[in-house]
Design a protein around this motif. Sequence first.
Motif, PDB file in Angstrom:
ATOM      1  N   THR A   7       0.839  -1.163  -0.071  1.00  0.00           N
ATOM      2  CA  THR A   7      -0.058  -0.151   0.034  1.00  0.00           C
ATOM      3  C   THR A   7       1.035   1.182   0.013  1.00  0.00           C
ATOM      4  O   THR A   7       1.897   1.124   0.431  1.00  0.00           O
ATOM      5  CB  THR A   7      -0.898  -0.057   1.222  1.00  0.00           C
ATOM      6  OG1 THR A   7       0.006   0.063   2.339  1.00  0.00           O
ATOM      7  CG2 THR A   7      -1.915  -1.011   1.039  1.00  0.00           C
ATOM      8  N   VAL A  10       1.559   6.648   3.917  1.00  0.00           N
ATOM      9  CA  VAL A  10       0.713   7.793   3.931  1.00  0.00           C
ATOM     10  C   VAL A  10       1.663   8.901   4.850  1.00  0.00           C
ATOM     11  O   VAL A  10       2.533   8.329   5.617  1.00  0.00           O
ATOM     12  CB  VAL A  10      -0.538   7.410   5.083  1.00  0.00           C
ATOM     13  CG1 VAL A  10      -1.164   8.735   5.362  1.00  0.00           C
ATOM     14  CG2 VAL A  10      -1.079   6.501   4.399  1.00  0.00           C
ATOM     15  N   ASP A  11       1.744   9.787   4.361  1.00  0.00           N
ATOM     16  CA  ASP A  11       2.527  11.017   4.784  1.00  0.00           C
ATOM     17  C   ASP A  11       1.851  11.279   6.267  1.00  0.00           C
ATOM     18  O   ASP A  11       0.825  11.636   6.405  1.00  0.00           O
ATOM     19  CB  ASP A  11       2.517  12.325   3.912  1.00  0.00           C
ATOM     20  CG  ASP A  11       3.352  13.299   4.293  1.00  0.00           C
ATOM     21  OD1 ASP A  11       2.644  14.054   5.421  1.00  0.00           O
ATOM     22  OD2 ASP A  11       4.587  13.544   4.317  1.00  0.00           O
ATOM     23  N   GLN A  14       0.437  14.878   6.621  1.00  0.00           N
ATOM     24  CA  GLN A  14      -0.809  14.868   5.993  1.00  0.00           C
ATOM     25  C   GLN A  14      -1.824  14.203   6.913  1.00  0.00           C
ATOM     26  O   GLN A  14      -3.020  14.463   7.065  1.00  0.00           O
ATOM     27  CB  GLN A  14      -0.851  14.274   4.474  1.00  0.00           C
ATOM     28  CG  GLN A  14      -0.082  15.317   3.804  1.00  0.00           C
ATOM     29  CD  GLN A  14      -0.141  14.732   2.196  1.00  0.00           C
ATOM     30  OE1 GLN A  14      -0.294  13.550   1.977  1.00  0.00           O
ATOM     31  NE2 GLN A  14      -0.106  15.647   1.226  1.00  0.00           N
ATOM     32  N   LEU A  15      -1.700  13.106   7.386  1.00  0.00           N
ATOM     33  CA  LEU A  15      -2.610  12.150   8.049  1.00  0.00           C
ATOM     34  C   LEU A  15      -2.820  12.793   9.391  1.00  0.00           C
ATOM     35  O   LEU A  15      -3.988  13.039   9.861  1.00  0.00           O
ATOM     36  CB  LEU A  15      -1.745  10.836   8.551  1.00  0.00           C
ATOM     37  CG  LEU A  15      -2.775   9.819   9.305  1.00  0.00           C
ATOM     38  CD1 LEU A  15      -3.980   9.488   8.748  1.00  0.00           C
ATOM     39  CD2 LEU A  15      -1.989   8.660   9.676  1.00  0.00           C
ATOM     40  N   GLU A 151      -9.479   4.148   7.680  1.00  0.00           N
ATOM     41  CA  GLU A 151      -8.325   3.863   6.986  1.00  0.00           C
ATOM     42  C   GLU A 151      -8.693   3.079   5.788  1.00  0.00           C
ATOM     43  O   GLU A 151      -9.645   2.482   5.738  1.00  0.00           O
ATOM     44  CB  GLU A 151      -7.468   2.936   7.894  1.00  0.00           C
ATOM     45  CG  GLU A 151      -6.946   3.524   9.053  1.00  0.00           C
ATOM     46  CD  GLU A 151      -5.880   2.725   9.829  1.00  0.00           C
ATOM     47  OE1 GLU A 151      -5.925   1.496   9.928  1.00  0.00           O
ATOM     48  OE2 GLU A 151      -5.096   3.357  10.065  1.00  0.00           O
TER      49      GLU A 151
END
Length: 151
Positions: A7, A10-11, A14-15, A151
């Motif tokens: 996957t 995810v930064d 940003q999260l 998520e």
Amino acid sequence: MMSHTDTPAVDPHQLAEQVGQHMFADDVASQDTMGMELLSCEPGRAVMRMVVKAKHLNGHKICHGGFIFTLADSTFAFACNSYNHATVAAGASIEFLRPGHEGDVLTCVGQERHRSGRHGIYDMTVTNQDGHVVAEFRGKSAQIKGTVIPE
């Protein structure tokens, strides 16, 4: 090349920002009751601000300590939930160092000090518009089941 089981990463910044926006959108206590603003939400860190109004004053005509605690506690909530793991307070303490007065702009900066397993320790510093420290707050967090945003 990514396989079908990989996957995209995810930064974390940003999260954290998305978690903060999501939580703040539903935070009636912080927004409507207290008049707080969420200034930033980063991994393990958050900054909030509120203006001391007449409705926040106690019988001494200074900001009620419960409102200062609430500012710190709300900042704590955003900092410890910033990883998108549902997290609640397991304990907190506060030291009041100077009063807040009507019209003061109180800013709370919350910072993670330690996080391991399901628990974390976070420190909040509340300052006034002149940079004077009004209060120091320490919170202990406990991760529970679930996430803040799906998520």
